[in-house]
Design a protein around this motif. Sequence first.
Motif, PDB file in Angstrom:
ATOM      1  N   GLY A   1       0.788  -1.221   0.000  1.00 48.20           N
ATOM      2  CA  GLY A   1       0.000   0.000   0.000  1.00 48.20           C
ATOM      3  C   GLY A   1       0.822   1.275   0.000  1.00 48.20           C
ATOM      4  N   VAL A   2       2.119   1.147  -0.135  1.00 48.50           N
ATOM      5  CA  VAL A   2       2.979   2.342  -0.147  1.00 48.50           C
ATOM      6  C   VAL A   2       3.782   2.380  -1.448  1.00 48.50           C
ATOM      7  CG1 VAL A   2       3.154   2.480   2.355  1.00 48.50           C
ATOM      8  CG2 VAL A   2       4.808   1.105   1.098  1.00 48.50           C
ATOM      9  N   GLN A   3       4.360   3.527  -1.723  1.00 42.90           N
ATOM     10  CA  GLN A   3       5.163   3.693  -2.937  1.00 42.90           C
ATOM     11  C   GLN A   3       6.432   2.842  -2.848  1.00 42.90           C
ATOM     12  OE1 GLN A   3       4.097   5.881  -5.398  1.00 42.90           O
ATOM     13  NE2 GLN A   3       5.812   5.421  -6.735  1.00 42.90           N
ATOM     14  N   VAL A   4       6.747   2.142  -3.930  1.00 42.23           N
ATOM     15  CA  VAL A   4       7.970   1.327  -3.930  1.00 42.23           C
ATOM     16  C   VAL A   4       9.194   2.251  -4.021  1.00 42.23           C
ATOM     17  CG1 VAL A   4       8.100   1.018  -6.465  1.00 42.23           C
ATOM     18  CG2 VAL A   4       8.993  -0.747  -4.949  1.00 42.23           C
ATOM     19  N   THR A   5      10.279   1.857  -3.338  1.00 41.96           N
ATOM     20  CA  THR A   5      11.494   2.670  -3.326  1.00 41.96           C
ATOM     21  C   THR A   5      12.675   1.846  -3.841  1.00 41.96           C
ATOM     22  OG1 THR A   5      12.114   1.930  -1.122  1.00 41.96           O
ATOM     23  CG2 THR A   5      10.711   3.902  -1.258  1.00 41.96           C
ATOM     24  N   ASP A   6      13.804   2.522  -4.081  1.00 41.44           N
ATOM     25  CA  ASP A   6      15.023   1.822  -4.515  1.00 41.44           C
ATOM     26  C   ASP A   6      15.448   0.795  -3.463  1.00 41.44           C
ATOM     27  OD1 ASP A   6      16.831   4.472  -6.334  1.00 41.44           O
ATOM     28  OD2 ASP A   6      15.179   3.129  -6.874  1.00 41.44           O
ATOM     29  N   GLU A   7      15.256   1.133  -2.205  1.00 39.58           N
ATOM     30  CA  GLU A   7      15.605   0.223  -1.109  1.00 39.58           C
ATOM     31  C   GLU A   7      14.806  -1.075  -1.236  1.00 39.58           C
ATOM     32  OE1 GLU A   7      18.091   1.144   0.690  1.00 39.58           O
ATOM     33  OE2 GLU A   7      18.064  -0.635   1.972  1.00 39.58           O
ATOM     34  N   ASP A   8      13.550  -0.946  -1.628  1.00 39.39           N
ATOM     35  CA  ASP A   8      12.717  -2.143  -1.812  1.00 39.39           C
ATOM     36  C   ASP A   8      13.277  -3.019  -2.919  1.00 39.39           C
ATOM     37  OD1 ASP A   8       9.784  -0.116  -1.270  1.00 39.39           O
ATOM     38  OD2 ASP A   8      10.825  -1.412   0.155  1.00 39.39           O
ATOM     39  N   TYR A   9      13.766  -2.418  -3.986  1.00 44.21           N
ATOM     40  CA  TYR A   9      14.323  -3.204  -5.093  1.00 44.21           C
ATOM     41  C   TYR A   9      15.599  -3.930  -4.672  1.00 44.21           C
ATOM     42  CZ  TYR A   9      11.057  -1.105  -8.396  1.00 44.21           C
ATOM     43  OH  TYR A   9       9.927  -0.713  -9.050  1.00 44.21           O
ATOM     44  N   LYS A  10      16.274  -3.384  -3.671  1.00 40.50           N
ATOM     45  CA  LYS A  10      17.474  -4.078  -3.154  1.00 40.50           C
ATOM     46  C   LYS A  10      17.083  -5.344  -2.425  1.00 40.50           C
ATOM     47  CE  LYS A  10      20.703  -0.421  -2.002  1.00 40.50           C
ATOM     48  NZ  LYS A  10      21.219   0.408  -0.940  1.00 40.50           N
ATOM     49  N   ASN A  11      15.909  -5.302  -1.802  1.00 46.96           N
ATOM     50  CA  ASN A  11      15.516  -6.390  -0.914  1.00 46.96           C
ATOM     51  C   ASN A  11      14.484  -7.349  -1.482  1.00 46.96           C
ATOM     52  OD1 ASN A  11      17.129  -5.423   1.249  1.00 46.96           O
ATOM     53  ND2 ASN A  11      15.591  -3.830   1.625  1.00 46.96           N
ATOM     54  N   MET A  12      13.803  -6.949  -2.541  1.00 42.89           N
ATOM     55  CA  MET A  12      12.725  -7.797  -3.043  1.00 42.89           C
ATOM     56  C   MET A  12      12.683  -7.822  -4.571  1.00 42.89           C
ATOM     57  SD  MET A  12       9.587  -7.176  -0.431  1.00 42.89           S
ATOM     58  CE  MET A  12       9.561  -5.401  -0.548  1.00 42.89           C
ATOM     59  N   THR A  13      12.325  -8.990  -5.090  1.00 46.80           N
ATOM     60  CA  THR A  13      12.122  -9.132  -6.536  1.00 46.80           C
ATOM     61  C   THR A  13      10.683  -8.730  -6.828  1.00 46.80           C
ATOM     62  OG1 THR A  13      13.630 -10.996  -6.516  1.00 46.80           O
ATOM     63  CG2 THR A  13      12.243 -10.762  -8.451  1.00 46.80           C
ATOM     64  N   PRO A  14      10.481  -7.854  -7.815  1.00 46.10           N
ATOM     65  CA  PRO A  14       9.115  -7.428  -8.088  1.00 46.10           C
ATOM     66  C   PRO A  14       8.415  -8.312  -9.109  1.00 46.10           C
ATOM     67  CG  PRO A  14      10.643  -6.094  -9.359  1.00 46.10           C
ATOM     68  CD  PRO A  14      11.465  -7.109  -8.615  1.00 46.10           C
ATOM     69  N   GLN A  15       7.081  -8.330  -9.007  1.00 48.15           N
ATOM     70  CA  GLN A  15       6.243  -8.927 -10.041  1.00 48.15           C
ATOM     71  C   GLN A  15       5.259  -7.812 -10.402  1.00 48.15           C
ATOM     72  OE1 GLN A  15       5.861 -13.546  -8.768  1.00 48.15           O
ATOM     73  NE2 GLN A  15       4.960 -12.089  -7.405  1.00 48.15           N
ATOM     74  N   ILE A  16       4.795  -7.841 -11.633  1.00 43.60           N
ATOM     75  CA  ILE A  16       3.987  -6.710 -12.103  1.00 43.60           C
ATOM     76  C   ILE A  16       2.508  -7.059 -12.108  1.00 43.60           C
ATOM     77  CG2 ILE A  16       3.505  -5.246 -14.111  1.00 43.60           C
ATOM     78  CD1 ILE A  16       6.455  -5.696 -14.916  1.00 43.60           C
ATOM     79  N   ARG A  17       1.728  -6.101 -11.616  1.00 45.34           N
ATOM     80  CA  ARG A  17       0.269  -6.196 -11.806  1.00 45.34           C
ATOM     81  C   ARG A  17      -0.122  -4.901 -12.497  1.00 45.34           C
ATOM     82  NH1 ARG A  17      -2.744  -7.893  -6.828  1.00 45.34           N
ATOM     83  NH2 ARG A  17      -2.592  -9.964  -7.708  1.00 45.34           N
ATOM     84  N   LYS A  18      -0.841  -5.017 -13.595  1.00 45.22           N
ATOM     85  CA  LYS A  18      -1.128  -3.816 -14.379  1.00 45.22           C
ATOM     86  C   LYS A  18      -2.251  -2.994 -13.740  1.00 45.22           C
ATOM     87  CE  LYS A  18       0.787  -5.076 -18.742  1.00 45.22           C
ATOM     88  NZ  LYS A  18       0.585  -6.057 -19.753  1.00 45.22           N
ATOM     89  N   ASN A  19      -1.926  -1.735 -13.494  1.00 42.12           N
ATOM     90  CA  ASN A  19      -2.922  -0.777 -13.019  1.00 42.12           C
ATOM     91  C   ASN A  19      -2.302   0.614 -13.078  1.00 42.12           C
ATOM     92  OD1 ASN A  19      -4.578   0.931 -11.291  1.00 42.12           O
ATOM     93  ND2 ASN A  19      -5.561  -0.951 -10.624  1.00 42.12           N
ATOM     94  N   ALA A  20      -2.775   1.411 -14.041  1.00 36.77           N
ATOM     95  CA  ALA A  20      -2.151   2.721 -14.267  1.00 36.77           C
ATOM     96  C   ALA A  20      -2.395   3.656 -13.097  1.00 36.77           C
ATOM     97  CB  ALA A  20      -2.695   3.324 -15.554  1.00 36.77           C
ATOM     98  N   LYS A  21      -3.567   3.517 -12.489  1.00 40.60           N
ATOM     99  CA  LYS A  21      -3.946   4.471 -11.451  1.00 40.60           C
ATOM    100  C   LYS A  21      -3.026   4.403 -10.241  1.00 40.60           C
ATOM    101  CE  LYS A  21      -8.259   6.231  -9.687  1.00 40.60           C
ATOM    102  NZ  LYS A  21      -9.688   6.026  -9.582  1.00 40.60           N
ATOM    103  N   TYR A  22      -2.639   3.191  -9.886  1.00 42.97           N
ATOM    104  CA  TYR A  22      -1.820   3.029  -8.678  1.00 42.97           C
ATOM    105  C   TYR A  22      -0.378   2.661  -9.023  1.00 42.97           C
ATOM    106  CZ  TYR A  22      -6.531   2.928  -6.889  1.00 42.97           C
ATOM    107  OH  TYR A  22      -7.823   3.238  -6.636  1.00 42.97           O
ATOM    108  N   ALA A  23       0.045   3.046 -10.189  1.00 43.67           N
ATOM    109  CA  ALA A  23       1.396   2.701 -10.643  1.00 43.67           C
ATOM    110  C   ALA A  23       2.436   3.097  -9.595  1.00 43.67           C
ATOM    111  CB  ALA A  23       1.698   3.393 -11.971  1.00 43.67           C
ATOM    112  N   GLY A  24       3.337   2.174  -9.299  1.00 43.50           N
ATOM    113  CA  GLY A  24       4.395   2.442  -8.330  1.00 43.50           C
ATOM    114  C   GLY A  24       4.036   2.061  -6.901  1.00 43.50           C
ATOM    115  N   ILE A  25       2.817   1.647  -6.664  1.00 42.36           N
ATOM    116  CA  ILE A  25       2.404   1.235  -5.312  1.00 42.36           C
ATOM    117  C   ILE A  25       2.642  -0.263  -5.150  1.00 42.36           C
ATOM    118  CG2 ILE A  25       0.404   1.031  -3.739  1.00 42.36           C
ATOM    119  CD1 ILE A  25       1.108   3.883  -4.120  1.00 42.36           C
TER     120      ILE A  25
END
Lengths: 267, 512
Positions: A209-233
């Motif tokens: 529920g929060v904006q993803v940060t560079d620190e998050d990318y250091k610690n977690m592998t992302p998977q994508i769910r498409k949604n333009a409205k909440y992009a980056g959350i």
Amino acid sequence: MFYFDKEKQEVKDWIQAAVAVAEQKFYDRILVLQNQVDELKNTKADLLREIENLKSQIAANKNSTPAQNENATESIFYLEEATGAFLPNEREEISNKIKRAANVDELKKFLAANDTETSKKFQRLLESHLKAVENFISNIHLENIEDGELSETVTAKYFNLFQNAFFDNIIVAISRGVRDGNIFYFEFLESVNEYLRECGIYTLNITAGVQVTDEDYKNMTPQIRKNAKYAGIIAEIERLPYRINYLNEFGEQKFLQYNGVMTVYKA
Amino acid sequence: MNYEYVLGIDLGTTNTLACYFVNGKKRLMKFPPGETMLPSVIYVDDYGKVTVGQIAQNQGIMNPENMISSAKTYIGNIELNKTWQLGIRNFTPTDVATEILKEVRRQFIKRARIDENAEIGAVITVPAYFNDNQRDETRKAGEEAGFRVMWILEEPTAAAIEAVHEKQLEKKVLVIDIGGGTFDLSVLEADHKKHTYRAIAIDGNDRLGGDNFDKLVQKRLIRQVEDDANINLESADTAMIDELEYNRLKNRLLMEARRVKEELSDMQQCEINLPNVAKFDGKDYSLDFILTRAEFDTICAPLYDKIFKKLNRFAKENNKFGLEEIGHVIMAGGSCNIPYIRERIAHDLGINPDGELDMSRLVVIGAARVAEAKNSGLEGGGIKIESVLAHSLGVEILSPDGRMIFDRILAKDTPYPCAVTQEYETAYDNQTRIDVNIYEAGNEEELDLVYHRFRGTLTLKDLPPARKGEVYVDVRFEYTEDQRLKVTATDKQIANHFEEQILDKTGGAYDE
């Protein structure tokens, strides 16, 4: 007979005065109504904003890991940070502590008490994990490792034991299960968390529920769910990053980490 | 020159490793979050900020257009001339390699707790089939990253050096290196007492590696899921699941495929047990079955065929060595643990491959050992490495039947440094200039120039006018110890009339 002209004028004046009053009242009334309309417009805007906020919260919380407490700031997968290195540069202590990984009795008890097809699969995973742990304990040969390298070397091999059975399989399966609201998985997680805690393992506390940060990318592998409205959350945490502390060759405390997995909205 | 610190670096297509020695003990570099491998990936954000490794890989999943991976495939390849435009910055493959090596340097400085201006020497490995330009560009990337590049070392040679050191070998060794995406073969003559290593022959395939095995096993797991759940996993649509769920499942199965490959190296069968791994039609699905080693070998049979066709041709039909001269077979790369590969090598070559060395780390440890040796202050670095040419070098000539063809001057597998001079004559009446067009062989069996890579032109003008065939020119090819080609064309009619060129800016990647 009327003194018509005078009366007429008086009537005219009276009418004009009456009209003026009426007009004034009318204008006043318009002003009042205008103010009321403006107020209503502001209220509508506020309400719309409120609705959007609520929608965001609902969407963000929809698939997130349910919180343990009412504050909803801590994931139920969260394990408080351990203090100190779990396996220090001391042979006897290491030898005793690594045996904790073989103590899966509570987990076995729980699964035996919930005897279903699914719990049988977990039982088998647990068996293979236990086998790997016992193999590790038998073959580690601490006497062949230099003193200053004990903590780092043994911790790396020890931490690796949990990768397949727990981090890749059990935790992810539980994550899916709690998302569906299945009580079995909530209860299973309690036993798993207790076991991992005993084994010196902890997690970072990252919530959705929060904006993803560079620190998050250091610690977690992302998977994508498409949604333009909440992009980056961050939509969901499938697995938190798991860590264990050790001492490096300089005696400094460091950590090993098994990266987490998160779902992030993208346009 | 002696450096206070030296490193061996295996700059791989998929992952980069680094190793150094402390008081005679080898140390593998650790990269965040605690791994010994640094993904060879960079990510560039909208402001031009570069990240490298695991974080770059994760950021790249979200924005693949901002990520560059597998740049090694293109490094030094002028024909492809690959570049990437990311935001306001333009990246060449060399730039990408530079960023990766900068990260290695940064982490080494942090780990060793040394001054960031410290001079750090490095030996960087490259595939045996890399040509001059690819080696040059790799060296350049190392220098740009702040290293003092001591040597560009072939991967099989690095692996052999470590194996020879560990096992005290003295005969000819055959090195078989199956990396993540490449397959290298080489034969070296080694003497561990004299610390000499001489490459005799090399070969390989730059599109065949361990990743190919993983994908085949993944396909098998997908098939099992399809059969169990009665669905089609060709796409999210055909499977009737959310695209995110589809990608999750595919990734999970690829991870499991890698684990299965490793487990089947030790066991005859592997239990695949993934509880609650997906949901189809509202029902939880668990993947649960057993894959045997026999079935694994059947799945991988097409790859085995490719590997052994190449290996057998290299080992049995090579005019540089006889199979009976090979004393040891050293295997490098994680996929060399596959039992079928080991057994088949023993069967086809009649030699049991060594089974005790850490195959996935041989190359980088060997590179570190060379770095230590070269930094020891001993003459020649205390270690003598003789390499051979990966490809033949020659010129374009007019054949009797009027075609322009490739004429070999330096043959593949010739040890260097080396030099050969060949005499040529003018092809036309009153020919007053010769354009010496230099080529590197792409296919050793073909003469047609379309199979070979153009390297450059050296022009010798002002030849005396005469009838064709009456003016002679010597063309000399010299391949130096620092891996450069020097070409000289000399007019034999007139004293001191010659032209010379050192080639450094052409070349292409190895092709099968």
